[in-house]
Design a protein around this motif. Structure first.
Motif, mmCIF file in Angstrom:
data_model
loop_
_atom_site.group_PDB
_atom_site.id
_atom_site.type_symbol
_atom_site.label_atom_id
_atom_site.label_comp_id
_atom_site.label_asym_id
_atom_site.label_seq_id
_atom_site.Cartn_x
_atom_site.Cartn_y
_atom_site.Cartn_z
ATOM 1 N N VAL A 39 -27.415 -10.875 5.271
ATOM 2 C CA VAL A 39 -28.147 -11.080 4.088
ATOM 3 C C VAL A 39 -27.308 -11.772 3.095
ATOM 4 C CG1 VAL A 39 -29.802 -10.139 2.328
ATOM 5 C CG2 VAL A 39 -29.695 -9.093 4.336
ATOM 6 N N PRO A 40 -26.694 -13.002 3.459
ATOM 7 C CA PRO A 40 -25.989 -13.768 2.357
ATOM 8 C C PRO A 40 -26.640 -14.196 1.114
ATOM 9 C CG PRO A 40 -26.458 -15.307 4.250
ATOM 10 C CD PRO A 40 -27.064 -13.927 4.536
ATOM 11 N N ASP A 41 -27.976 -14.109 1.211
ATOM 12 C CA ASP A 41 -28.782 -14.697 -0.029
ATOM 13 C C ASP A 41 -29.931 -13.540 -0.316
ATOM 14 O OD1 ASP A 41 -30.245 -16.026 -1.807
ATOM 15 O OD2 ASP A 41 -30.575 -17.942 -0.918
ATOM 16 N N PRO A 42 -29.706 -12.501 -1.005
ATOM 17 C CA PRO A 42 -30.530 -11.513 -1.191
ATOM 18 C C PRO A 42 -31.722 -12.097 -2.085
ATOM 19 C CG PRO A 42 -28.241 -10.717 -1.744
ATOM 20 C CD PRO A 42 -28.144 -12.119 -1.578
ATOM 21 N N THR A 93 -24.110 4.508 11.389
ATOM 22 C CA THR A 93 -23.279 3.940 10.330
ATOM 23 C C THR A 93 -23.731 2.388 10.390
ATOM 24 O OG1 THR A 93 -21.548 3.655 12.109
ATOM 25 C CG2 THR A 93 -21.066 5.167 10.614
ATOM 26 N N PHE A 94 -24.228 1.880 11.608
ATOM 27 C CA PHE A 94 -24.710 0.497 11.439
ATOM 28 C C PHE A 94 -25.905 0.302 10.574
ATOM 29 C CE2 PHE A 94 -22.076 0.995 14.951
ATOM 30 C CZ PHE A 94 -20.952 0.055 14.763
ATOM 31 N N SER A 95 -26.870 1.336 10.488
ATOM 32 C CA SER A 95 -28.185 1.333 9.698
ATOM 33 C C SER A 95 -27.602 1.682 8.447
ATOM 34 C CB SER A 95 -29.107 2.537 10.339
ATOM 35 O OG SER A 95 -29.453 2.113 11.704
ATOM 36 N N LYS A 96 -26.889 2.619 8.286
ATOM 37 C CA LYS A 96 -26.596 2.968 6.535
ATOM 38 C C LYS A 96 -25.727 2.007 6.075
ATOM 39 C CE LYS A 96 -24.906 6.780 3.914
ATOM 40 N NZ LYS A 96 -24.444 5.782 2.802
ATOM 41 N N ARG A 97 -24.789 1.251 6.519
ATOM 42 C CA ARG A 97 -24.128 0.206 5.906
ATOM 43 C C ARG A 97 -24.886 -1.056 5.631
ATOM 44 N NH1 ARG A 97 -20.539 -2.634 10.664
ATOM 45 N NH2 ARG A 97 -22.297 -4.172 11.227
ATOM 46 N N THR A 98 -26.086 -1.159 6.413
ATOM 47 C CA THR A 98 -26.997 -2.270 6.044
ATOM 48 C C THR A 98 -27.724 -1.857 4.858
ATOM 49 O OG1 THR A 98 -26.980 -2.837 8.507
ATOM 50 C CG2 THR A 98 -28.720 -3.708 7.062
ATOM 51 N N HIS A 99 -28.240 -0.441 4.949
ATOM 52 C CA HIS A 99 -29.062 0.053 3.931
ATOM 53 C C HIS A 99 -28.379 0.145 2.506
ATOM 54 C CE1 HIS A 99 -31.056 3.062 1.531
ATOM 55 N NE2 HIS A 99 -30.252 3.751 1.655
ATOM 56 N N ASP A 100 -27.017 0.642 2.546
ATOM 57 C CA ASP A 100 -26.381 0.655 1.321
ATOM 58 C C ASP A 100 -26.173 -0.622 0.654
ATOM 59 O OD1 ASP A 100 -25.940 3.094 1.772
ATOM 60 O OD2 ASP A 100 -24.057 3.127 2.450
ATOM 61 N N TYR A 101 -25.973 -1.835 1.555
ATOM 62 C CA TYR A 101 -25.973 -3.105 1.081
ATOM 63 C C TYR A 101 -27.041 -3.697 0.375
ATOM 64 C CZ TYR A 101 -25.398 -8.291 1.095
ATOM 65 O OH TYR A 101 -25.351 -9.769 0.658
ATOM 66 N N LEU A 102 -28.449 -3.193 1.040
ATOM 67 C CA LEU A 102 -29.559 -3.732 0.701
ATOM 68 C C LEU A 102 -30.147 -3.059 -0.713
ATOM 69 C CD1 LEU A 102 -31.520 -3.592 3.916
ATOM 70 C CD2 LEU A 102 -30.738 -5.702 2.818
ATOM 71 N N LYS A 148 -27.826 -2.168 -2.972
ATOM 72 C CA LYS A 148 -27.012 -2.666 -3.826
ATOM 73 C C LYS A 148 -27.464 -3.875 -4.338
ATOM 74 C CE LYS A 148 -22.320 -3.236 -3.309
ATOM 75 N NZ LYS A 148 -21.164 -2.820 -2.286
ATOM 76 N N ASN A 149 -28.117 -4.705 -3.509
ATOM 77 C CA ASN A 149 -28.410 -6.161 -3.582
ATOM 78 C C ASN A 149 -29.919 -6.171 -3.844
ATOM 79 O OD1 ASN A 149 -25.970 -7.889 -3.486
ATOM 80 N ND2 ASN A 149 -25.703 -6.551 -1.675
ATOM 81 N N ASP A 150 -30.534 -4.942 -3.877
ATOM 82 C CA ASP A 150 -32.092 -4.942 -4.481
ATOM 83 C C ASP A 150 -32.882 -5.762 -3.703
ATOM 84 O OD1 ASP A 150 -33.578 -4.033 -6.401
ATOM 85 O OD2 ASP A 150 -33.304 -5.719 -8.011
ATOM 86 N N VAL A 151 -32.562 -5.543 -2.427
ATOM 87 C CA VAL A 151 -33.535 -6.139 -1.228
ATOM 88 C C VAL A 151 -34.565 -5.017 -0.757
ATOM 89 C CG1 VAL A 151 -33.811 -7.291 0.911
ATOM 90 C CG2 VAL A 151 -31.871 -7.746 -0.822
#
Ligand code: FER
Length: 271
Positions: free
Chosen positions: A208-211, A233-242, A244-247
């Motif tokens: 998700v380079p462009d939230p 961890t692969f789900s969690k790190r994606t979730h954390d980023y989403l 943080k970036n309000d997706v």
């Protein structure tokens, strides 16, 4: 009024303190055949893959009441590293779960494509399933999907052609593929689901380079995993980023390991 306000505050603080306060599970027995309802038809077809240079097989689920005169949304449902086009049918009863959902009026009839996501000449799940060329073939499948399979399905089945009517979801390697190909091709997919996404999942920044664009385009982004799955961890790190970036997305952690119980529930909830 005072009581209403107190109730409001209580509800608010409750939802703020628990990111997940209701665990929903597919009802027990929902993956068993019911005899008094309409059933889907499972079929298969072959398509020419310019990507692989072979003719490849895919399974297809045609919903109850299927008619060529109607138009349907379509879900691409992808398997894991040890599976092939038959894995979902073998272990997940997707046709039963979906039939039962239709019977209860909980989903719109859709066509489900279950392809072989290992895009190479010998695409069987034999030998060392972790061999580098086999793992690479799961990435190559993006081209097969976009350039060969989707055009074939669009041409031969009564499916809508727009992104709003096209979904992609899968288990493990197929979950990683769904995130990689779905988020990487938002012009093609509006509904994306990953059940226990595997290490083939791209980094969140790549996904998700462009939230802002993801925020605007996604109808549903679903990420689920068993709480005791070693790949969480692969789900969690994606979730954390989403977050943080309000997706907007659904992050659904449920009891379980790397197993079909979780993937069936994922399909049930996602559908
Ligand atoms: C790995 C561990 C698990 C991996 C893939 C998987 C490519 C996939 C598991 C599955 O699809 O069930 O290191 O590397």
């Amino acid at each position: 009024m005072k009581y209403l306000f107190a109730l409001f505050v209580a509800l608010l603080s409750n939802s703020a303190s628990f990111s997940q306060d209701i665990i929903k599970q597919m009802p027990a027995g929902f993956d068993s055949v019911r005899n008094n309802i309409a059933h889907a038809k499972i079929d298969s077809f072959n398509y020419k893959s310019t990507t692989v240079g072979t003719t490849r097989q895919s399974l297809i689920y045609l919903p109850p009441g299927y008619s060529k005169k109607k138009k349907y949304p379509v879900l691409y449902l992808l398997h894991g590293i040890g599976g092939d086009d038959k894995e979902w049918l073998r272990g997940g009863n997707p046709e039963i779960i979906l039939d039962n959902l239709y019977a209860e009026g909980k989903v719109e009839p859709m066509i489900v494509i279950m392809p072989n996501g290992r895009a190479m000449k010998n695409d069987s799940a034999t030998g060392n399933i972790f061999a580098p060329d086999k793992v690479q073939a799961f990435a190559t499948f993006e081209k097969d999907l976009l350039n060969d399979l989707i055009p074939y399905v669009q041409k031969h089945y009564p499916v809508y052609g727009d992104r709003d009517h096209r979904a992609i979801a899968g288990l493990s390697m197929g979950g990683g593929q769904s995130l990689n190909f779905g988020l990487g091709n938002l012009d093609k997919f509006a509904w994306i689901g990953a059940f226990s996404a595997a290490p083939n999942t791209k980094t969140p920044e790549e996904l998700v380079p462009d939230p802002a664009k993801a925020r605007q385009d996604l109808k549903l982004l679903w990420i689920s995993c068993g709480a005791s799955d070693g790949l969480i961890t692969f789900s969690k790190r994606t979730h954390d980023y989403l977050v943080k970036n309000d997706v907007p997305h659904i992050y659904y952690i449920e009891p379980g390991v790397h197993e079909f119980k979780v993937w069936k529930n994922g399909l049930y909830m996602f559908s």
